[in-house]
Design a protein around this motif. Sequence first.
Motif, PDB file in Angstrom:
ATOM      1  N   PRO A  17      29.199  11.100 -12.407  1.00 16.38           N
ATOM      2  CA  PRO A  17      28.828  11.914 -11.242  1.00 16.38           C
ATOM      3  C   PRO A  17      28.873  11.098  -9.959  1.00 16.38           C
ATOM      4  N   ARG A  18      29.136  11.784  -8.848  1.00 21.59           N
ATOM      5  CA  ARG A  18      29.202  11.140  -7.544  1.00 21.59           C
ATOM      6  C   ARG A  18      28.796  12.120  -6.465  1.00 21.59           C
ATOM      7  N   SER A  19      28.669  11.628  -5.267  1.00 23.11           N
ATOM      8  CA  SER A  19      28.236  12.483  -4.165  1.00 23.11           C
ATOM      9  C   SER A  19      29.361  13.422  -3.731  1.00 23.11           C
ATOM     10  N   TRP A  20      28.942  14.573  -3.215  1.00 21.94           N
ATOM     11  CA  TRP A  20      29.912  15.491  -2.593  1.00 21.94           C
ATOM     12  C   TRP A  20      30.292  14.920  -1.235  1.00 21.94           C
ATOM     13  N   LEU A  21      31.598  14.808  -0.974  1.00 16.76           N
ATOM     14  CA  LEU A  21      32.052  14.153   0.243  1.00 16.76           C
ATOM     15  C   LEU A  21      33.032  15.019   1.025  1.00 16.76           C
ATOM     16  N   ASP A  22      32.911  14.917   2.346  1.00 14.24           N
ATOM     17  CA  ASP A  22      33.898  15.477   3.265  1.00 14.24           C
ATOM     18  C   ASP A  22      34.814  14.324   3.662  1.00 14.24           C
ATOM     19  N   ASP A  23      35.893  14.160   2.907  1.00 17.11           N
ATOM     20  CA  ASP A  23      36.702  12.953   3.067  1.00 17.11           C
ATOM     21  C   ASP A  23      38.166  13.301   3.265  1.00 17.11           C
ATOM     22  N   ASP A  24      39.000  12.277   3.225  1.00 15.58           N
ATOM     23  CA  ASP A  24      40.440  12.450   3.454  1.00 15.58           C
ATOM     24  C   ASP A  24      41.225  12.687   2.172  1.00 15.58           C
ATOM     25  N   LEU A 190      42.278  20.509  -7.174  1.00 21.02           N
ATOM     26  CA  LEU A 190      42.995  19.334  -7.627  1.00 21.02           C
ATOM     27  C   LEU A 190      42.949  18.321  -6.483  1.00 21.02           C
ATOM     28  N   LEU A 191      42.380  17.153  -6.739  1.00 19.71           N
ATOM     29  CA  LEU A 191      42.131  16.165  -5.700  1.00 19.71           C
ATOM     30  C   LEU A 191      43.020  14.938  -5.887  1.00 19.71           C
ATOM     31  N   ALA A 192      43.362  14.321  -4.758  1.00 19.19           N
ATOM     32  CA  ALA A 192      44.085  13.055  -4.766  1.00 19.19           C
ATOM     33  C   ALA A 192      43.180  11.988  -4.171  1.00 19.19           C
ATOM     34  N   LEU A 193      42.633  11.132  -5.013  1.00 19.36           N
ATOM     35  CA  LEU A 193      41.732  10.075  -4.562  1.00 19.36           C
ATOM     36  C   LEU A 193      42.558   8.813  -4.333  1.00 19.36           C
ATOM     37  N   ARG A 194      42.689   8.421  -3.069  1.00 17.16           N
ATOM     38  CA  ARG A 194      43.539   7.302  -2.697  1.00 17.16           C
ATOM     39  C   ARG A 194      42.921   5.972  -3.132  1.00 17.16           C
ATOM     40  N   PRO A 195      43.768   5.009  -3.460  1.00 18.50           N
ATOM     41  CA  PRO A 195      43.243   3.671  -3.764  1.00 18.50           C
ATOM     42  C   PRO A 195      42.466   3.124  -2.570  1.00 18.50           C
ATOM     43  N   ASP A 196      41.412   2.441  -2.848  1.00 24.83           N
ATOM     44  CA  ASP A 196      40.565   1.827  -1.818  1.00 24.83           C
ATOM     45  C   ASP A 196      39.878   2.853  -0.925  1.00 24.83           C
ATOM     46  N   ALA A 197      39.835   4.121  -1.347  1.00 34.66           N
ATOM     47  CA  ALA A 197      39.067   5.128  -0.609  1.00 34.66           C
ATOM     48  C   ALA A 197      37.724   5.311  -1.299  1.00 34.66           C
ATOM     49  N   PRO A 198      36.653   5.482  -0.538  1.00 36.69           N
ATOM     50  CA  PRO A 198      35.339   5.661  -1.162  1.00 36.69           C
ATOM     51  C   PRO A 198      35.267   6.965  -1.941  1.00 36.69           C
ATOM     52  N   THR A 199      34.613   6.916  -3.080  1.00 37.69           N
ATOM     53  CA  THR A 199      34.387   8.126  -3.873  1.00 37.69           C
ATOM     54  C   THR A 199      32.912   8.450  -4.019  1.00 37.69           C
ATOM     55  N   ASP A 200      32.030   7.486  -3.706  1.00 41.70           N
ATOM     56  CA  ASP A 200      30.590   7.733  -3.809  1.00 41.70           C
ATOM     57  C   ASP A 200      29.892   7.028  -2.655  1.00 41.70           C
ATOM     58  N   VAL A 201      29.143   7.799  -1.893  1.00 45.66           N
ATOM     59  CA  VAL A 201      28.456   7.284  -0.713  1.00 45.66           C
ATOM     60  C   VAL A 201      27.019   7.768  -0.750  1.00 45.66           C
ATOM     61  N   PHE A 202      26.094   6.922  -0.350  1.00 45.39           N
ATOM     62  CA  PHE A 202      24.683   7.286  -0.294  1.00 45.39           C
ATOM     63  C   PHE A 202      24.167   6.920   1.098  1.00 45.39           C
ATOM     64  N   ASP A 267      38.818   7.858   5.395  1.00 47.57           N
ATOM     65  CA  ASP A 267      37.564   8.124   6.094  1.00 47.57           C
ATOM     66  C   ASP A 267      36.726   9.136   5.348  1.00 47.57           C
ATOM     67  N   VAL A 268      35.420   9.023   5.562  1.00 50.36           N
ATOM     68  CA  VAL A 268      34.464  10.021   5.082  1.00 50.36           C
ATOM     69  C   VAL A 268      33.641  10.478   6.283  1.00 50.36           C
ATOM     70  N   ARG A 269      33.604  11.775   6.504  1.00 51.06           N
ATOM     71  CA  ARG A 269      32.808  12.329   7.602  1.00 51.06           C
ATOM     72  C   ARG A 269      31.395  12.612   7.104  1.00 51.06           C
ATOM     73  N   LEU A 270      30.418  12.170   7.868  1.00 52.35           N
ATOM     74  CA  LEU A 270      29.014  12.286   7.484  1.00 52.35           C
ATOM     75  C   LEU A 270      28.244  13.036   8.555  1.00 52.35           C
ATOM     76  N   ARG A 271      27.202  13.730   8.124  1.00 53.26           N
ATOM     77  CA  ARG A 271      26.243  14.331   9.057  1.00 53.26           C
ATOM     78  C   ARG A 271      24.886  13.763   8.685  1.00 53.26           C
TER      79      ARG A 271
END
Length: 940
Positions: A17-24, A190-202, A267-271
């Motif tokens: 499991p990981r956080s829900w992210l607004d990312d690229d 269907l997601l494309a998770l790029r290498p060196d892109a964050p997948t879990d942020v807290f 990038d990951v957009r955060l609020r």
Amino acid sequence: MTHYVEDFASGANVLPPRSWLDDDSGRLPLSGDWSFRLSPSVADAPDDLKDPDTSGWDTIAVPGHWQLSGYGKPAYTNVVYPFPLEPPYVPTDNPTGDYVRTVTVPADFAGARVVLRFEGVDSRFAVYVNGEWVGWSSGSRLVSEFDVTELVAPGKEARIAVRVHQWSTGSYVEDQDMWWLSGIFREVNLLALRPDAPTDVFVKAAWDHVDGVGTLLVESDVPGTVSVPELGLSVATGEHTRVEGVQPWSAEAPRLYDAVLRTAGGDVRLRIGFRTVAIVDGIFTVNGNRVLFKGVNRHEFHPDRGRTLTEQDMLDDVLIMKRAGINAVRTSHYPPHPHFLSLCDEYGLYVIDECDLESHGFGYEPQPPKLPNPVMDPRFRDDLVDRMRRTVHRDKNHPSIVIWSLGNECGMGSNLKDMYDAVKELDPSRPVHYERDTEAEFVDIYSRMYTSPEGCAEIGADSNLYRNLPFILCEYGHAMGNGPGGLLDYREVFEKYPRCQGGFIWEFIDHGLRTTIDGREVYAYGGDFGETIHDGNFVCDGLLFPDRTPSPGMHEYVKVIEPLRIVADGNRVAITNLYEVLDTSHLTFSYVVEVEGVRVDAGSLQVPVIAAGETVTVDLPDVDASKPETWVTVTASLTEAASWADAGHRIAWGQIRLDEPALRPARPAGVGADGEAAAGAAGVGAGGAPAEGVAGVGGISVGGLRNVRLDVWRAPIDNDTNPGVAAKWREEGLHRVQHRIVSQGERDGAWEVVTRTAPPQLQWGLRSTWRWTAVDGAVVLELSVVPEGLIPEVLPRLGITFELPKAERVEWFGTGPNEAYVDTRAAAAVGKYSATVAELQTPYVRPQENGQRIDTRWATIDGLRIEAVGELFGLTVRDWTTHDLETAHHAAELVPGDTTYVTLDIAQTGVGTAACGPALPDRDKLKTAPATLAVRFTTH
């Protein structure tokens, strides 16, 4: 390969499991039409998903439920499982739906890890991609992700096949009070998770209310830099930073800061909302302020789409809550769609985020022959802990979430303690809730359901109870049918005892599914789809009707929880600011003066800015208070538009009477307004005087009145039926009284009719004296009722009922505009109102007593005018009989005829919340006692 259906595990080959992210991340939405096939059981489902030929299959929309798409039928249960309790086994008749879709994987997915993400599938499912088995997962309201990188090729087609089972071992821990509905009901991507892109942020953002300084720490599985332009802040991940000049986030002032986490891979957009949750000396606080939860329990529901909600549905819910003054949501009993939580962040709502867990049908203790609840069963341990971890990981970045909840109604067991420990390991910043921890062994908040106001007060007054933890009612004010009543009693306790920090009404919306029965569109409840095991209309217990229009219960709750208290202070008005942090600078105050319902003056009221928790007293305008029924209504409204309401939206109001009342309001028999015995108060009820001798007096017609009779019966409300009150009333014969004329004739200038109203067989009755007198072109009725024999202790109602030719419109001076009863009258304002007879009805999903306007002074029904002479009366006008109302199953069955039925109540028993809550207090019961009614009839 279907062994997983009865596996205790939560899945196979599912990503952590990981956080829900607004990312690229690249994203290919898979919502839309899928090929679909439903098999009646697992055994009947062909073993062909590696290469299915779907040419003969149907098409179904994803997201959605197959039962609402023409395949199978919905079923509702509250507690009882619709299958035998023998975990991990499920019925052989286990409907199984196969979904297939072919998509082209975007070429720009090349070089990325390709992940197939399911936001919600009920109840257990397996995945195949391009003929290869991928894995399976459980946890219907939880995210499941699978790595399919090696199975797809960017730029080429991929065939995705999903096999979904209605029943699984997971069903044993998903026994929530709601419809059983199956399928892929949330989005698939269907997601494309790029290498060196964050997948879990807290994001860990706090605020110190003492020095006014924020702190920020952003943890990421890929290092980067966090930029908050508005604060001029740029800080590395993993770095704990003090932030000057930050404004805190709260439900009243939901201040968010836009931020971006930049990494080499994307990038990951955060609020970010800076806020601190703490428990201090037994008080739950946010940013150092005591919170009073004015909350609701919210299931995800739509009358046509079930638990499949659009973003507009979710926004509608949030806007309704904010406009109502609701400040908190418990996500009963599972994590909601993540977009809803983002809306709570943005608009400002405190959230108790609950794990997808309930096993109510097991009971709370092991049952013979020693069948443990899943929370006591070690075989379920890993799945339950995993469910809790998945909840926290997905939702941890929402500032609106101030409490985690382990689940609902599962009894007690060691698995819950392990879930609690898992939460504390992941996120020690938020307290943990679980209501069935009745002795507060491992929770941070003490919680109960449906405790009486007296019981709440006992907890609030004794700091030695339950480790002096903050106390909330995670469910109360059960809003089933006509109700909830008695909410003011709870408000008094919450405001008196700091430890009693409010609660959450059960619940937000009726779960009536729109369907057609006998050619009529209705909102269906349990049993309407042919279920043999069901819990009837117990699924319709919300403040909103299924179409999201507010019930009278919602109007009552809005008034009870409003953030300002506006009351009389002698000949002035006292205004108390009950906000947590806001002052009143955003509000405009106005007043209206009415005399007998007619406006005579209006204007602005000058009120200084009131700080949170403070009270000011201001002068009212000069008003001639010598005129009868002189009322001043003071209103506080939004000066400017907010994100959730237009300018002018009413926030709070108070009504002050300036003259001395000439007529007494209605109240239960033998009880005064202050709860003490009151001489001459109203009492008794039912039955009546036949039409002979009362339709006209001395040649003066009385507006077409027919079949005037005493009435003691009401169509039972849900709060009468479920606790057995109505059954007791029936034992006492109140539903079938008969009427006998004892005598009639001229007496002392009046036509006097004496009647006796009594049930068959039983030894009690009501002797009524009806005196009809012609006075100045009017006819005055003076009714006196005296009980005889072994009388019932409590009556449903006391009044008279009569018939009129079909009427169209009613005008009245009294309380309104909505229905009001003795314990649901906080929202009732005195004024002059007009409505059609149809508009006076409240369309409860299961028809029942409704529509009374308590404390009516006068009413006109087409050409007939009725005026109170002594005490005020309760007015009900319908196009059908009480029997029609009582025997109808749905509102659409009530069809107007050529007669209108009018009831003038001396009093009526309150409505309460006893369908799921404490018994009605004696104060609100209509005790059998002598009673009187005096009204004047005129025609024009």
